[in-house]
Design a protein around this motif. Structure first.
Motif, PDB file in Angstrom:
ATOM      1  N   ALA A   1      12.717   3.757  -5.232  1.00 30.73           N
ATOM      2  CA  ALA A   1      12.711   3.556  -4.058  1.00 30.73           C
ATOM      3  C   ALA A   1      11.311   4.522  -3.221  1.00 30.73           C
ATOM      4  CB  ALA A   1      13.880   4.003  -3.045  1.00 30.73           C
ATOM      5  N   LYS A   2      10.448   3.660  -2.471  1.00 31.63           N
ATOM      6  CA  LYS A   2       9.599   4.335  -1.841  1.00 31.63           C
ATOM      7  C   LYS A   2      10.195   4.989  -0.578  1.00 31.63           C
ATOM      8  CE  LYS A   2       5.211   3.306   0.965  1.00 31.63           C
ATOM      9  NZ  LYS A   2       4.509   2.438   1.592  1.00 31.63           N
ATOM     10  N   ILE A   3       9.810   6.487  -0.195  1.00 30.87           N
ATOM     11  CA  ILE A   3      10.327   7.266   0.716  1.00 30.87           C
ATOM     12  C   ILE A   3       9.436   7.451   1.707  1.00 30.87           C
ATOM     13  CG2 ILE A   3      11.428   9.241   1.234  1.00 30.87           C
ATOM     14  CD1 ILE A   3      12.474   9.514  -1.652  1.00 30.87           C
ATOM     15  N   ILE A   4       9.766   7.054   2.851  1.00 33.28           N
ATOM     16  CA  ILE A   4       8.907   7.428   4.295  1.00 33.28           C
ATOM     17  C   ILE A   4       9.526   8.338   5.085  1.00 33.28           C
ATOM     18  CG2 ILE A   4       7.504   6.421   5.919  1.00 33.28           C
ATOM     19  CD1 ILE A   4       7.590   3.861   4.417  1.00 33.28           C
ATOM     20  N   ASP A   5       9.012   9.401   5.301  1.00 34.03           N
ATOM     21  CA  ASP A   5       9.606  10.304   6.125  1.00 34.03           C
ATOM     22  C   ASP A   5       8.966  10.272   7.486  1.00 34.03           C
ATOM     23  OD1 ASP A   5      11.211  12.676   4.755  1.00 34.03           O
ATOM     24  OD2 ASP A   5       9.607  12.794   3.595  1.00 34.03           O
ATOM     25  N   LEU A   6       9.838  10.156   8.603  1.00 32.59           N
ATOM     26  CA  LEU A   6       9.607   9.884   9.786  1.00 32.59           C
ATOM     27  C   LEU A   6      10.037  11.012  10.894  1.00 32.59           C
ATOM     28  CD1 LEU A   6      10.669   6.127   9.785  1.00 32.59           C
ATOM     29  CD2 LEU A   6       8.489   7.296   9.822  1.00 32.59           C
ATOM     30  N   LYS A   7       9.748  12.510  10.479  1.00 29.19           N
ATOM     31  CA  LYS A   7      10.017  13.445  11.364  1.00 29.19           C
ATOM     32  C   LYS A   7       9.620  13.379  12.750  1.00 29.19           C
ATOM     33  CE  LYS A   7      11.653  17.554  11.336  1.00 29.19           C
ATOM     34  NZ  LYS A   7      13.231  17.911  11.092  1.00 29.19           N
ATOM     35  N   GLY A   8      10.740  13.681  13.536  1.00 28.10           N
ATOM     36  CA  GLY A   8      10.365  13.483  15.010  1.00 28.10           C
ATOM     37  C   GLY A   8      10.536  12.263  15.758  1.00 28.10           C
ATOM     38  N   GLU A   9      10.635  11.038  14.883  1.00 29.16           N
ATOM     39  CA  GLU A   9      10.633   9.706  15.269  1.00 29.16           C
ATOM     40  C   GLU A   9      11.949   9.085  15.490  1.00 29.16           C
ATOM     41  OE1 GLU A   9       7.708   7.729  12.845  1.00 29.16           O
ATOM     42  OE2 GLU A   9       6.414   9.504  13.024  1.00 29.16           O
ATOM     43  N   THR A  10      11.935   7.902  16.231  1.00 32.03           N
ATOM     44  CA  THR A  10      13.187   7.171  16.317  1.00 32.03           C
ATOM     45  C   THR A  10      13.048   5.853  15.647  1.00 32.03           C
ATOM     46  OG1 THR A  10      13.838   8.124  18.300  1.00 32.03           O
ATOM     47  CG2 THR A  10      14.836   6.151  17.849  1.00 32.03           C
ATOM     48  N   LEU A  11      13.931   5.364  14.755  1.00 27.28           N
ATOM     49  CA  LEU A  11      13.924   4.054  14.141  1.00 27.28           C
ATOM     50  C   LEU A  11      14.570   3.198  15.075  1.00 27.28           C
ATOM     51  CD1 LEU A  11      12.358   3.574  11.379  1.00 27.28           C
ATOM     52  CD2 LEU A  11      14.617   3.145  10.497  1.00 27.28           C
ATOM     53  N   MET A  12      14.075   1.886  15.230  1.00 25.73           N
ATOM     54  CA  MET A  12      14.916   0.908  16.058  1.00 25.73           C
ATOM     55  C   MET A  12      14.476  -0.243  15.447  1.00 25.73           C
ATOM     56  SD  MET A  12      12.716   1.631  19.424  1.00 25.73           S
ATOM     57  CE  MET A  12      13.363  -0.081  20.264  1.00 25.73           C
ATOM     58  N   PRO A  13      15.509  -1.403  15.866  1.00 26.02           N
ATOM     59  CA  PRO A  13      14.903  -2.801  15.576  1.00 26.02           C
ATOM     60  C   PRO A  13      13.675  -3.449  16.144  1.00 26.02           C
ATOM     61  CG  PRO A  13      17.303  -2.624  16.341  1.00 26.02           C
ATOM     62  CD  PRO A  13      16.422  -1.356  16.640  1.00 26.02           C
ATOM     63  N   GLY A  14      12.720  -4.128  15.508  1.00 24.70           N
ATOM     64  CA  GLY A  14      11.618  -4.520  15.997  1.00 24.70           C
ATOM     65  C   GLY A  14      12.059  -5.237  17.238  1.00 24.70           C
ATOM     66  N   MET A  15      11.226  -4.890  18.386  1.00 27.01           N
ATOM     67  CA  MET A  15      11.590  -5.457  19.683  1.00 27.01           C
ATOM     68  C   MET A  15      11.184  -6.902  19.934  1.00 27.01           C
ATOM     69  SD  MET A  15      10.217  -2.259  21.883  1.00 27.01           S
ATOM     70  CE  MET A  15       8.527  -1.875  21.181  1.00 27.01           C
ATOM     71  N   ILE A  16      11.766  -7.213  20.966  1.00 29.27           N
ATOM     72  CA  ILE A  16      11.813  -8.823  21.098  1.00 29.27           C
ATOM     73  C   ILE A  16      11.087  -9.145  22.453  1.00 29.27           C
ATOM     74  CG2 ILE A  16      12.909 -11.342  21.202  1.00 29.27           C
ATOM     75  CD1 ILE A  16      15.044  -9.731  19.305  1.00 29.27           C
ATOM     76  N   GLU A  17       9.944  -9.663  22.571  1.00 26.79           N
ATOM     77  CA  GLU A  17       9.240 -10.021  23.775  1.00 26.79           C
ATOM     78  C   GLU A  17      10.000 -11.282  24.171  1.00 26.79           C
ATOM     79  OE1 GLU A  17       7.859 -10.416  27.270  1.00 26.79           O
ATOM     80  OE2 GLU A  17       7.035  -8.748  25.987  1.00 26.79           O
TER      81      GLU A  17
END
Length: 422
Positions: free
Chosen positions: A70-86
């Motif tokens: 697996a490729k690992i992506i650290d997102l320190k200090g961040e919030t993961l959320m669903p792609g937004m829908i306009e």
């Protein structure tokens, strides 16, 4: 020579087998943010594992089994959320402060408008909006269908699109207009009249690729340009019946109380704008499950184009009324869709609407829900709008915690659409 050819064949077989084993659908990506908003709730310390274009697992780190590849992506200090829908976009328009609406329709070539739409699509995606409901090309025919196809085929980057093609207006109500009866000019939407006429328009637009049927149930065609209803209740009921029989949702432009009343009686899916809604009308919308897309940002943008300086000048009547209608809709418990009428203001600045929703009294967590899970539900988008196992990997990361400070949604750090990081 024969041995050499057999060797080449053997190498080719090994190569193709190896390539098959590296199928993109088998690749894993582990996303490690500080928190995950799953479309409904915020979860501290959660991770998300993506396999191909689907969410493989989500939850506490000790519940996720991560392959060594697996490729690992650290997102320190961040919030993961669903792609937004306009929820309300016009990719074929650009801000009226640059070129007024009439001139965009009448003087910009279809080639220019499509070129602009390509740029707008990319800006929208990179702002974290992985899906748009585009509610009419405003004189550019069915070009949104082609734009959608180009995105699907990977020709250009852009969001998923629900398209409305030409949209539908009553004859004589919409622009551009001319006092010369003999003049033949481009219209911003398709004109239709009567039961047979609106039936034909709905079916024709669906046949040409419309995912959603957009109808203007009122417009500024009354005496001295006042907004008045256009279609009769019977016409609207027919349009809704025809559209929904094909599985399409129906969005209506409405700013008058009578236009909204007719739309509610007809059973539409969403009412756009709703500026002059009343507590009684919002109560009916709640009872019938009809959502409101308030387009706060468009109202404020138009006010600035005619000289209003927010923060320095008193609020104009249009902005005051928008505050009132939005507050009454919230109090009535109406489902609120996030949609800003982008195109009136710049594409890529879509989150401006979300910030205003919070400013106007909506809780930030509810604003996040509106732009993700709620829009996905109302627009009938399967496997989108949530971070759940098995859902499509349309995922973004933003700086900070948008449930504490909604402005964080403008600080987009990662955009993944269909498992691909843009």
């Amino acid at each position: 020579m024969k041995t050499f050819n057999l060797t080449l064949i053997f190498i080719w077989v090994l190569f193709t087998c190896s390539a098959a084993q590296q199928n993109p659908n088998d690749t894993y990506t582990l996303l490690k943010p500080d928190r995950v908003f799953d479309g409904q709730q915020m979860h501290a310390g959660w991770w998300v594992l993506v396999k191909g274009n689907r969410i493989e697992a989500v939850g506490e780190p000790n519940t996720i089994t991560t392959p060594s590849s697996a490729k690992i992506i650290d997102l320190k200090g961040e919030t993961l959320m669903p792609g937004m829908i306009e929820g309300h976009s016009h990719l074929f328009l650009h801000p009226y402060s640059e070129t007024i609406w009439n001139n965009q329709v009448l003087t910009e070539s279809r080639a220019e408008r499509t070129a602009r739409a390509v740029v707008h699509a990319k800006a929208t995606l990179m702002a974290g909006f992985t899906t748009v409901r585009d509610l009419g090309t405003e004189g550019a025919g069915y070009d949104d269908v082609g734009l959608k196809a180009a995105i699907i085929k990977g020709v250009i980057p852009g969001p998923r699109m629900l398209v409305a093609t030409r949209a539908i207006v009553a004859t004589g109500s919409y622009g551009p207009k001319s006092t010369v009866a003999e003049a033949s000019i481009i219209k911003g939407a398709e004109e239709a009249d009567g039961i047979d006429g609106i039936t034909h328009a709905v079916r024709s637009q669906i046949g040409y690729g419309a995912d959603v049927v957009k109808i203007y149930v009122d417009y500024r065609w009354g005496p001295n340009g006042t907004a008045e209803p256009t279609f009769t209740e019977a016409e609207l009921k027919t349009a809704v019946e025809v559209a929904k029989s094909s599985g399409r949702i129906v969005a209506v432009h409405s700013g008058t109380a009578e236009g909204m009343r007719r739309a509610i009686a007809a059973g539409v899916t969403t009412i756009e704008h709703g500026d002059n809604g009343t507590p009684e009308l919002f109560k009916l919308m709640k009872e019938k499950g009809i959502a409101l897309c308030p387009t706060l940002a468009a109202t404020e943008a138009i006010a600035t184009y005619v000289g209003w300086e927010k923060g320095n000048d008193p609020d104009p009547e249009s902005v005051k009324q928008k505050h009132i209608s939005f507050t009454e809709a919230l109090q009535a418990g109406v489902t609120i869709c996030m949609g800003g009428d982008v195109g009136v203001f710049p594409h890529g600045d879509n989150a401006r609407e979300m910030i205003l929703m919070a400013d106007y009294g909506m809780k930030p967590i509810d604003v996040l829900r509106s732009a993700t899970n709620v829009n996905a539900t109302v627009f009938q988008l399967k496997d989108l709008g949530n971070i759940k196992t098995g859902y499509i990997a349309d995922i973004i990361a933003v700086e900070g915690n948008p449930a504490d400070d909604i402005k964080s949604v403008k600080q987009v750090k990662l955009v993944m659409k269909d498992g691909v990081i843009y």
